[in-house]
Motif scaffolding. Structure first.
Motif, PDB file in Angstrom:
ATOM      1  N   ASP A 189       7.676  19.026   6.784  1.00  7.58           N
ATOM      2  CA  ASP A 189       6.429  18.981   7.557  1.00  7.58           C
ATOM      3  C   ASP A 189       6.097  17.556   7.976  1.00  7.58           C
ATOM      4  OD1 ASP A 189       6.118  21.718   7.369  1.00  7.58           O
ATOM      5  OD2 ASP A 189       4.730  21.616   5.667  1.00  7.58           O
ATOM      6  N   LYS A 190       6.271  16.599   7.070  1.00  9.69           N
ATOM      7  CA  LYS A 190       5.980  15.197   7.397  1.00  9.69           C
ATOM      8  C   LYS A 190       7.001  14.674   8.406  1.00  9.69           C
ATOM      9  CE  LYS A 190       3.067  13.186   5.976  1.00  9.69           C
ATOM     10  NZ  LYS A 190       1.702  13.065   6.510  1.00  9.69           N
ATOM     11  N   LEU A 191       8.262  15.060   8.245  1.00 11.57           N
ATOM     12  CA  LEU A 191       9.287  14.653   9.204  1.00 11.57           C
ATOM     13  C   LEU A 191       8.930  15.154  10.602  1.00 11.57           C
ATOM     14  CD1 LEU A 191      12.036  13.407   9.936  1.00 11.57           C
ATOM     15  CD2 LEU A 191      13.089  15.574   9.235  1.00 11.57           C
ATOM     16  N   ASP A 192       8.488  16.405  10.685  1.00  9.46           N
ATOM     17  CA  ASP A 192       8.085  16.970  11.981  1.00  9.46           C
ATOM     18  C   ASP A 192       6.879  16.224  12.559  1.00  9.46           C
ATOM     19  OD1 ASP A 192      10.113  18.824  11.642  1.00  9.46           O
ATOM     20  OD2 ASP A 192       8.760  20.438  11.013  1.00  9.46           O
ATOM     21  N   GLU A 193       5.920  15.899  11.704  1.00 10.18           N
ATOM     22  CA  GLU A 193       4.723  15.174  12.133  1.00 10.18           C
ATOM     23  C   GLU A 193       5.090  13.777  12.660  1.00 10.18           C
ATOM     24  OE1 GLU A 193       0.744  13.355   9.985  1.00 10.18           O
ATOM     25  OE2 GLU A 193       1.706  15.094   9.070  1.00 10.18           O
ATOM     26  N   ILE A 194       5.967  13.089  11.960  1.00 12.45           N
ATOM     27  CA  ILE A 194       6.402  11.756  12.357  1.00 12.45           C
ATOM     28  C   ILE A 194       7.156  11.818  13.682  1.00 12.45           C
ATOM     29  CG2 ILE A 194       8.010   9.887  11.753  1.00 12.45           C
ATOM     30  CD1 ILE A 194       7.188  10.484   8.775  1.00 12.45           C
ATOM     31  N   THR A 195       8.069  12.776  13.786  1.00 13.84           N
ATOM     32  CA  THR A 195       8.856  12.923  15.009  1.00 13.84           C
ATOM     33  C   THR A 195       7.949  13.229  16.196  1.00 13.84           C
ATOM     34  OG1 THR A 195      10.710  13.725  13.681  1.00 13.84           O
ATOM     35  CG2 THR A 195      10.795  14.167  16.040  1.00 13.84           C
ATOM     36  N   GLU A 196       6.983  14.106  15.976  1.00 15.49           N
ATOM     37  CA  GLU A 196       6.050  14.454  17.053  1.00 15.49           C
ATOM     38  C   GLU A 196       5.234  13.240  17.486  1.00 15.49           C
ATOM     39  OE1 GLU A 196       2.148  17.258  17.807  1.00 15.49           O
ATOM     40  OE2 GLU A 196       3.645  17.928  16.344  1.00 15.49           O
ATOM     41  N   PHE A 197       4.708  12.484  16.528  1.00 13.84           N
ATOM     42  CA  PHE A 197       3.910  11.307  16.870  1.00 13.84           C
ATOM     43  C   PHE A 197       4.735  10.304  17.670  1.00 13.84           C
ATOM     44  CE2 PHE A 197       2.665   6.908  15.986  1.00 13.84           C
ATOM     45  CZ  PHE A 197       1.407   6.911  16.567  1.00 13.84           C
ATOM     46  N   PHE A 198       5.907   9.978  17.188  1.00 13.09           N
ATOM     47  CA  PHE A 198       6.698   8.939  17.836  1.00 13.09           C
ATOM     48  C   PHE A 198       7.374   9.411  19.123  1.00 13.09           C
ATOM     49  CE2 PHE A 198       6.363   6.611  13.793  1.00 13.09           C
ATOM     50  CZ  PHE A 198       5.969   5.376  14.310  1.00 13.09           C
ATOM     51  N   SER A 199       7.426  10.726  19.352  1.00 17.41           N
ATOM     52  CA  SER A 199       8.023  11.192  20.609  1.00 17.41           C
ATOM     53  C   SER A 199       7.266  10.633  21.809  1.00 17.41           C
ATOM     54  CB  SER A 199       8.072  12.721  20.659  1.00 17.41           C
ATOM     55  OG  SER A 199       6.763  13.250  20.776  1.00 17.41           O
ATOM     56  N   GLY A 200       5.993  10.398  21.667  1.00 16.07           N
ATOM     57  CA  GLY A 200       5.199   9.812  22.735  1.00 16.07           C
ATOM     58  C   GLY A 200       5.059   8.309  22.632  1.00 16.07           C
ATOM     59  N   GLN A 201       5.703   7.706  21.635  1.00 14.07           N
ATOM     60  CA  GLN A 201       5.546   6.270  21.385  1.00 14.07           C
ATOM     61  C   GLN A 201       6.871   5.501  21.450  1.00 14.07           C
ATOM     62  OE1 GLN A 201       2.430   5.418  21.062  1.00 14.07           O
ATOM     63  NE2 GLN A 201       1.650   7.464  20.715  1.00 14.07           N
ATOM     64  N   LEU A 202       7.936   6.160  21.822  1.00 21.70           N
ATOM     65  CA  LEU A 202       9.249   5.514  21.735  1.00 21.70           C
ATOM     66  C   LEU A 202       9.320   4.224  22.550  1.00 21.70           C
ATOM     67  CD1 LEU A 202      11.628   8.602  21.726  1.00 21.70           C
ATOM     68  CD2 LEU A 202      10.923   7.180  19.800  1.00 21.70           C
ATOM     69  N   GLU A 203       8.662   4.197  23.691  1.00 23.14           N
ATOM     70  CA  GLU A 203       8.661   2.977  24.505  1.00 23.14           C
ATOM     71  C   GLU A 203       7.981   1.818  23.784  1.00 23.14           C
ATOM     72  OE1 GLU A 203      10.235   2.432  27.434  1.00 23.14           O
ATOM     73  OE2 GLU A 203      11.080   4.423  27.116  1.00 23.14           O
ATOM     74  N   ILE A 256       0.828  -1.203   0.000  1.00 20.96           N
ATOM     75  CA  ILE A 256       0.000   0.000   0.000  1.00 20.96           C
ATOM     76  C   ILE A 256       0.864   1.255   0.000  1.00 20.96           C
ATOM     77  CG2 ILE A 256      -1.705   1.325   1.339  1.00 20.96           C
ATOM     78  CD1 ILE A 256      -2.911  -1.390   2.163  1.00 20.96           C
ATOM     79  N   ALA A 257       1.982   1.231   0.703  1.00 24.20           N
ATOM     80  CA  ALA A 257       2.822   2.419   0.847  1.00 24.20           C
ATOM     81  C   ALA A 257       3.762   2.669  -0.329  1.00 24.20           C
ATOM     82  CB  ALA A 257       3.630   2.314   2.141  1.00 24.20           C
ATOM     83  N   GLN A 258       3.563   1.988  -1.455  1.00 26.19           N
ATOM     84  CA  GLN A 258       4.503   2.136  -2.565  1.00 26.19           C
ATOM     85  C   GLN A 258       4.254   3.366  -3.439  1.00 26.19           C
ATOM     86  OE1 GLN A 258       4.271  -0.981  -5.637  1.00 26.19           O
ATOM     87  NE2 GLN A 258       2.324  -1.594  -4.714  1.00 26.19           N
ATOM     88  N   THR A 259       3.134   4.050  -3.246  1.00 22.58           N
ATOM     89  CA  THR A 259       2.868   5.281  -3.996  1.00 22.58           C
ATOM     90  C   THR A 259       2.707   6.436  -3.010  1.00 22.58           C
ATOM     91  OG1 THR A 259       0.464   5.037  -3.926  1.00 22.58           O
ATOM     92  CG2 THR A 259       1.626   3.994  -5.794  1.00 22.58           C
ATOM     93  N   LYS A 260       2.730   7.648  -3.503  1.00 22.09           N
ATOM     94  CA  LYS A 260       2.589   8.808  -2.626  1.00 22.09           C
ATOM     95  C   LYS A 260       1.258   8.773  -1.877  1.00 22.09           C
ATOM     96  CE  LYS A 260       2.831  13.763  -2.416  1.00 22.09           C
ATOM     97  NZ  LYS A 260       3.262  15.000  -2.938  1.00 22.09           N
ATOM     98  N   LEU A 261       0.168   8.524  -2.588  1.00 23.00           N
ATOM     99  CA  LEU A 261      -1.138   8.452  -1.941  1.00 23.00           C
ATOM    100  C   LEU A 261      -1.171   7.300  -0.941  1.00 23.00           C
ATOM    101  CD1 LEU A 261      -4.091   9.328  -1.611  1.00 23.00           C
ATOM    102  CD2 LEU A 261      -4.651   7.806  -3.521  1.00 23.00           C
ATOM    103  N   GLY A 262      -0.664   6.158  -1.345  1.00 23.59           N
ATOM    104  CA  GLY A 262      -0.635   4.995  -0.461  1.00 23.59           C
ATOM    105  C   GLY A 262       0.185   5.232   0.787  1.00 23.59           C
ATOM    106  N   ARG A 263       1.303   5.943   0.638  1.00 24.01           N
ATOM    107  CA  ARG A 263       2.146   6.280   1.788  1.00 24.01           C
ATOM    108  C   ARG A 263       1.379   7.134   2.788  1.00 24.01           C
ATOM    109  NH1 ARG A 263       6.071   6.442  -1.259  1.00 24.01           N
ATOM    110  NH2 ARG A 263       5.926   8.583  -1.956  1.00 24.01           N
ATOM    111  N   GLU A 264       0.632   8.116   2.275  1.00 23.69           N
ATOM    112  CA  GLU A 264      -0.170   8.976   3.156  1.00 23.69           C
ATOM    113  C   GLU A 264      -1.256   8.168   3.868  1.00 23.69           C
ATOM    114  OE1 GLU A 264       0.272  12.077   4.065  1.00 23.69           O
ATOM    115  OE2 GLU A 264       1.918  12.512   2.682  1.00 23.69           O
ATOM    116  N   VAL A 265      -1.927   7.300   3.126  1.00 27.38           N
ATOM    117  CA  VAL A 265      -2.968   6.454   3.728  1.00 27.38           C
ATOM    118  C   VAL A 265      -2.335   5.529   4.765  1.00 27.38           C
ATOM    119  CG1 VAL A 265      -4.606   4.569   3.265  1.00 27.38           C
ATOM    120  CG2 VAL A 265      -4.543   6.575   1.766  1.00 27.38           C
ATOM    121  N   SER A 266      -1.191   4.950   4.446  1.00 30.45           N
ATOM    122  CA  SER A 266      -0.516   4.045   5.378  1.00 30.45           C
ATOM    123  C   SER A 266      -0.066   4.774   6.636  1.00 30.45           C
ATOM    124  CB  SER A 266       0.686   3.378   4.706  1.00 30.45           C
ATOM    125  OG  SER A 266       0.251   2.493   3.710  1.00 30.45           O
TER     126      SER A 266
END
Length: 147
Positions: free
Chosen positions: A94-108, A47-57
């Motif tokens: 922007d996506k890098l910031d979003e990913i970093t923010e999400f996982f900052s609370g999920q690292l454990e 699913i993540a092999q296209t730009k749209l799929g990556r966003e959905v994934s």
């Protein structure tokens, strides 16, 4: 039968309809439709092999993170591949910031998947750098090929 299932999984990722990709993502977590051993591969690679799929994934990962970490604790190698497959091809700050923010609370909850997460962050940073360096050349090449 197995080659057919793999082909369906791969080609399903080429679908360019957001609602269909969302529904297909949900199907992946239904063990009556998709084998558990295949579900994260399909979500992270097919699913993540296209730009749209990556966003959905990515949206699916965020919405289902707790469920994924609970249901796949015995398949940490698959979680690693899932994280890498969904995240590694993003290429904007922007996506890098979003990913970093999400996982900052999920690292454990990442456990051994943390290495895949860190590697994906490096890939994203590299993608951003490459685009910044080559953006004008790519735009010129596309413009020339369209004329």
């Amino acid at each position: 039968k197995q080659w057919y299932q793999r082909r369906v999984a791969i080609t399903a990722g080429l679908i360019q309809d957001k609602d269909t990709l969302k529904k297909f993502s949900e199907f992946c977590l239904d063990p009556t439709l998709v084998r558990r051993s295949d579900s994260l591969y399909i979500l992270g690679r097919s699913i993540a092999q296209t730009k749209l799929g990556r966003e959905v994934s990515w949206d699916f990962l965020v919405a289902n993170w707790q469920r994924l970490t609970e249901e796949f604790t015995d398949a940490l190698f698959a979680v690693d591949a899932y994280i890498a497959g969904v995240l590694s091809d993003f290429a904007d700050q922007d996506k890098l910031d979003e990913i970093t923010e999400f996982f900052s609370g999920q690292l454990e909850s990442l456990g051994p998947g943390r290495a895949a997460y860190e590697s994906a962050l490096q890939s994203i940073k590299g993608n951003i750098g490459w685009l910044e360096k080559h953006k004008s050349a790519v735009q010129e090449s596309v413009k020339t090929s369209l004329n």
